[in-house]
Scaffold this motif. Structure first.
Motif, PDB file in Angstrom:
ATOM      1  N   SER A  60       0.855  -1.054  -0.127  1.00 29.22           N
ATOM      2  CA  SER A  60      -0.111   0.158   0.021  1.00 29.22           C
ATOM      3  C   SER A  60       0.928   1.228   0.191  1.00 29.22           C
ATOM      4  CB  SER A  60      -1.020  -0.014   1.182  1.00 29.22           C
ATOM      5  OG  SER A  60      -1.580   1.195   1.102  1.00 29.22           O
ATOM      6  N   HIS A  61       1.771   1.157   0.612  1.00 31.41           N
ATOM      7  CA  HIS A  61       2.999   2.315   0.746  1.00 31.41           C
ATOM      8  C   HIS A  61       3.242   2.807  -0.621  1.00 31.41           C
ATOM      9  CE1 HIS A  61       4.167   1.806   5.183  1.00 31.41           C
ATOM     10  NE2 HIS A  61       2.953   2.168   5.159  1.00 31.41           N
ATOM     11  N   ASP A  62       3.744   1.705  -1.603  1.00 29.32           N
ATOM     12  CA  ASP A  62       3.990   1.831  -2.918  1.00 29.32           C
ATOM     13  C   ASP A  62       3.212   2.407  -3.664  1.00 29.32           C
ATOM     14  OD1 ASP A  62       6.670   1.073  -2.076  1.00 29.32           O
ATOM     15  OD2 ASP A  62       6.251  -1.037  -3.203  1.00 29.32           O
ATOM     16  N   ARG A  63       1.602   2.143  -3.497  1.00 29.75           N
ATOM     17  CA  ARG A  63       0.806   2.828  -4.326  1.00 29.75           C
ATOM     18  C   ARG A  63       0.482   4.124  -3.824  1.00 29.75           C
ATOM     19  NH1 ARG A  63      -1.267  -2.559  -3.617  1.00 29.75           N
ATOM     20  NH2 ARG A  63      -2.214  -2.019  -1.836  1.00 29.75           N
ATOM     21  N   GLN A  64       0.584   4.385  -2.161  1.00 27.09           N
ATOM     22  CA  GLN A  64       0.438   5.754  -1.963  1.00 27.09           C
ATOM     23  C   GLN A  64       1.489   6.716  -2.589  1.00 27.09           C
ATOM     24  OE1 GLN A  64       0.133   6.132   2.531  1.00 27.09           O
ATOM     25  NE2 GLN A  64      -0.700   3.812   2.413  1.00 27.09           N
ATOM     26  N   ARG A  65       2.605   6.392  -2.678  1.00 25.51           N
ATOM     27  CA  ARG A  65       3.754   7.144  -3.192  1.00 25.51           C
ATOM     28  C   ARG A  65       3.478   7.612  -4.545  1.00 25.51           C
ATOM     29  NH1 ARG A  65       7.029   3.537  -0.127  1.00 25.51           N
ATOM     30  NH2 ARG A  65       8.091   4.610   1.645  1.00 25.51           N
ATOM     31  N   GLY A  66       3.113   6.571  -5.470  1.00 25.66           N
ATOM     32  CA  GLY A  66       2.734   6.789  -6.814  1.00 25.66           C
ATOM     33  C   GLY A  66       1.625   7.684  -7.012  1.00 25.66           C
ATOM     34  N   TYR A  67       0.578   7.390  -6.343  1.00 22.37           N
ATOM     35  CA  TYR A  67      -0.648   8.348  -6.196  1.00 22.37           C
ATOM     36  C   TYR A  67      -0.302   9.780  -5.742  1.00 22.37           C
ATOM     37  CZ  TYR A  67      -3.356   4.107  -6.697  1.00 22.37           C
ATOM     38  OH  TYR A  67      -4.174   2.763  -6.863  1.00 22.37           O
ATOM     39  N   ILE A  71      -0.753   7.531  14.355  1.00 23.02           N
ATOM     40  CA  ILE A  71      -2.154   7.784  14.280  1.00 23.02           C
ATOM     41  C   ILE A  71      -2.228   9.351  14.034  1.00 23.02           C
ATOM     42  CG2 ILE A  71      -4.171   7.527  15.579  1.00 23.02           C
ATOM     43  CD1 ILE A  71      -3.058   4.936  16.575  1.00 23.02           C
ATOM     44  N   SER A  72      -1.565  10.036  14.930  1.00 24.65           N
ATOM     45  CA  SER A  72      -1.660  11.378  14.824  1.00 24.65           C
ATOM     46  C   SER A  72      -1.453  12.127  13.556  1.00 24.65           C
ATOM     47  CB  SER A  72      -1.014  12.165  16.008  1.00 24.65           C
ATOM     48  OG  SER A  72       0.571  12.315  15.542  1.00 24.65           O
ATOM     49  N   GLU A  73      -0.444  11.546  12.762  1.00 24.43           N
ATOM     50  CA  GLU A  73      -0.124  11.749  11.459  1.00 24.43           C
ATOM     51  C   GLU A  73      -1.162  11.349  10.374  1.00 24.43           C
ATOM     52  OE1 GLU A  73       3.998  10.489  10.201  1.00 24.43           O
ATOM     53  OE2 GLU A  73       4.792  12.357  11.216  1.00 24.43           O
ATOM     54  N   HIS A  74      -1.948  10.389  10.666  1.00 26.89           N
ATOM     55  CA  HIS A  74      -2.941   9.819   9.762  1.00 26.89           C
ATOM     56  C   HIS A  74      -3.990  10.830  10.037  1.00 26.89           C
ATOM     57  CE1 HIS A  74      -2.322   5.033  10.109  1.00 26.89           C
ATOM     58  NE2 HIS A  74      -1.434   5.940   9.100  1.00 26.89           N
ATOM     59  N   HIS A  75      -4.161  11.393  11.294  1.00 26.55           N
ATOM     60  CA  HIS A  75      -5.411  12.399  11.503  1.00 26.55           C
ATOM     61  C   HIS A  75      -4.990  13.576  10.891  1.00 26.55           C
ATOM     62  CE1 HIS A  75      -8.591  14.481  13.523  1.00 26.55           C
ATOM     63  NE2 HIS A  75      -7.639  15.533  13.806  1.00 26.55           N
ATOM     64  N   GLU A  76      -3.712  14.054  10.694  1.00 23.76           N
ATOM     65  CA  GLU A  76      -3.317  15.363  10.102  1.00 23.76           C
ATOM     66  C   GLU A  76      -3.648  15.200   8.404  1.00 23.76           C
ATOM     67  OE1 GLU A  76       0.833  16.411  10.811  1.00 23.76           O
ATOM     68  OE2 GLU A  76       0.627  15.797  12.830  1.00 23.76           O
ATOM     69  N   MET A  77      -3.080  14.003   7.929  1.00 27.68           N
ATOM     70  CA  MET A  77      -3.591  13.671   6.334  1.00 27.68           C
ATOM     71  C   MET A  77      -5.011  13.661   6.319  1.00 27.68           C
ATOM     72  SD  MET A  77      -0.728  10.842   5.406  1.00 27.68           S
ATOM     73  CE  MET A  77      -0.547   9.830   7.000  1.00 27.68           C
ATOM     74  N   ASP A  78      -5.716  13.320   6.991  1.00 27.05           N
ATOM     75  CA  ASP A  78      -7.282  13.240   6.873  1.00 27.05           C
ATOM     76  C   ASP A  78      -7.738  14.720   6.866  1.00 27.05           C
ATOM     77  OD1 ASP A  78      -7.466  10.477   7.021  1.00 27.05           O
ATOM     78  OD2 ASP A  78      -8.009  10.334   9.058  1.00 27.05           O
ATOM     79  N   GLU A  79      -7.131  15.392   7.987  1.00 25.04           N
ATOM     80  CA  GLU A  79      -7.730  17.012   7.761  1.00 25.04           C
ATOM     81  C   GLU A  79      -7.234  17.724   6.387  1.00 25.04           C
ATOM     82  OE1 GLU A  79      -5.558  18.504  11.518  1.00 25.04           O
ATOM     83  OE2 GLU A  79      -7.699  17.884  12.344  1.00 25.04           O
ATOM     84  N   MET A  80      -6.019  17.311   5.973  1.00 23.79           N
ATOM     85  CA  MET A  80      -5.721  18.038   4.718  1.00 23.79           C
ATOM     86  C   MET A  80      -6.598  17.502   3.502  1.00 23.79           C
ATOM     87  SD  MET A  80      -1.505  17.724   4.662  1.00 23.79           S
ATOM     88  CE  MET A  80      -0.613  17.360   6.116  1.00 23.79           C
ATOM     89  N   TYR A  95      -6.773  12.168  -7.315  1.00 22.83           N
ATOM     90  CA  TYR A  95      -7.025  12.394  -5.727  1.00 22.83           C
ATOM     91  C   TYR A  95      -7.965  11.476  -5.297  1.00 22.83           C
ATOM     92  CZ  TYR A  95      -8.925  15.014  -1.873  1.00 22.83           C
ATOM     93  OH  TYR A  95      -9.576  15.120  -0.688  1.00 22.83           O
ATOM     94  N   GLU A  96      -8.936  10.922  -6.157  1.00 21.53           N
ATOM     95  CA  GLU A  96      -9.808  10.084  -5.737  1.00 21.53           C
ATOM     96  C   GLU A  96      -9.030   8.607  -5.398  1.00 21.53           C
ATOM     97  OE1 GLU A  96     -12.801   9.461  -8.736  1.00 21.53           O
ATOM     98  OE2 GLU A  96     -13.920  11.262  -7.847  1.00 21.53           O
ATOM     99  N   LYS A  97      -7.964   8.278  -6.148  1.00 22.66           N
ATOM    100  CA  LYS A  97      -7.087   7.240  -5.941  1.00 22.66           C
ATOM    101  C   LYS A  97      -6.315   7.343  -4.493  1.00 22.66           C
ATOM    102  CE  LYS A  97      -6.404   5.362 -10.669  1.00 22.66           C
ATOM    103  NZ  LYS A  97      -5.697   5.049 -11.875  1.00 22.66           N
ATOM    104  N   LEU A  98      -5.789   8.185  -4.375  1.00 30.73           N
ATOM    105  CA  LEU A  98      -5.011   8.609  -3.314  1.00 30.73           C
ATOM    106  C   LEU A  98      -5.721   8.689  -1.979  1.00 30.73           C
ATOM    107  CD1 LEU A  98      -2.458   9.245  -1.841  1.00 30.73           C
ATOM    108  CD2 LEU A  98      -2.998  11.600  -2.162  1.00 30.73           C
ATOM    109  N   LYS A  99      -6.864   9.452  -2.127  1.00 30.29           N
ATOM    110  CA  LYS A  99      -7.849   9.395  -0.744  1.00 30.29           C
ATOM    111  C   LYS A  99      -8.511   8.052  -0.416  1.00 30.29           C
ATOM    112  CE  LYS A  99     -11.962  11.869   0.760  1.00 30.29           C
ATOM    113  NZ  LYS A  99     -13.049  12.771   0.208  1.00 30.29           N
TER     114      LYS A  99
END
Length: 149
Positions: free
Chosen positions: A10-17, A71-80, A35-39
């Motif tokens: 999944s990390h590799d897909r995230q980097r690509g998106y 988990i806090s970084e996940h939250h930061e990404m969600d807010e973005m 954006y839809e793929k990354l989100k």
């Protein structure tokens, strides 16, 4: 497969998106799709990872602080992503936030792979690593299907 291999897929897909997203222009079809793929990827990954990687790590004394940080970084990404959802894609502000998100994704993945995986490798035994991989993959698939509607 162990949990680290499953997460890296999944990390590799995230980097690509993330990389594809910041190369897009205006409110183009390419930007919408990237954006839809990354989100979808981030949401599915975060949920499955928190349930089947970070929560088990929090059971161990040395796993609490790294798990909370991640988990806090996940939250930061969600807010973005919420901010991106509320901004016109053609706006220059949208791309500024998208670039911040891409930077945060890259930072987070590097930190996980180079720091958290080493900590987890010492806290989890081989059986746990394999078991968590299966649970993570099942949850990830369920979450991704929900995200993609």
């Amino acid at each position: 497969m162990n949990i680290f291999e499953a997460l890296r897929e999944s990390h590799d897909r995230q980097r690509g998106y993330a990389d594809a997203l910041i190369k897009t222009h205006g409110d183009s079809k390419e930007r919408v799709e990237a954006y839809e793929k990354l989100k979808a990827e981030l949401h599915a990954h975060e949920t499955a990872e928190e349930r089947f990687f970070y929560i088990p790590l929090m059971q161990e004394e040395n796993g609490v602080d790294p798990s909370r940080h991640a988990i806090s970084e996940h939250h930061e990404m969600d807010e973005m992503m919420e901010e991106l959802d509320e901004t016109d894609m053609a706006s220059p502000a949208w791309l500024v936030t998208a670039k911040k998100l891409a930077e945060k994704v890259h930072h987070h993945l590097k930190e996980e792979e180079h720091k958290f995986f080493q900590i987890a490798g010492k806290l989890l035994d081989d059986k746990q690593k394999e078991s968590l991989a299966g649970k993570y993959q099942k949850e990830y698939k369920t979450q991704l299907e929900e995200e993609q509607g």
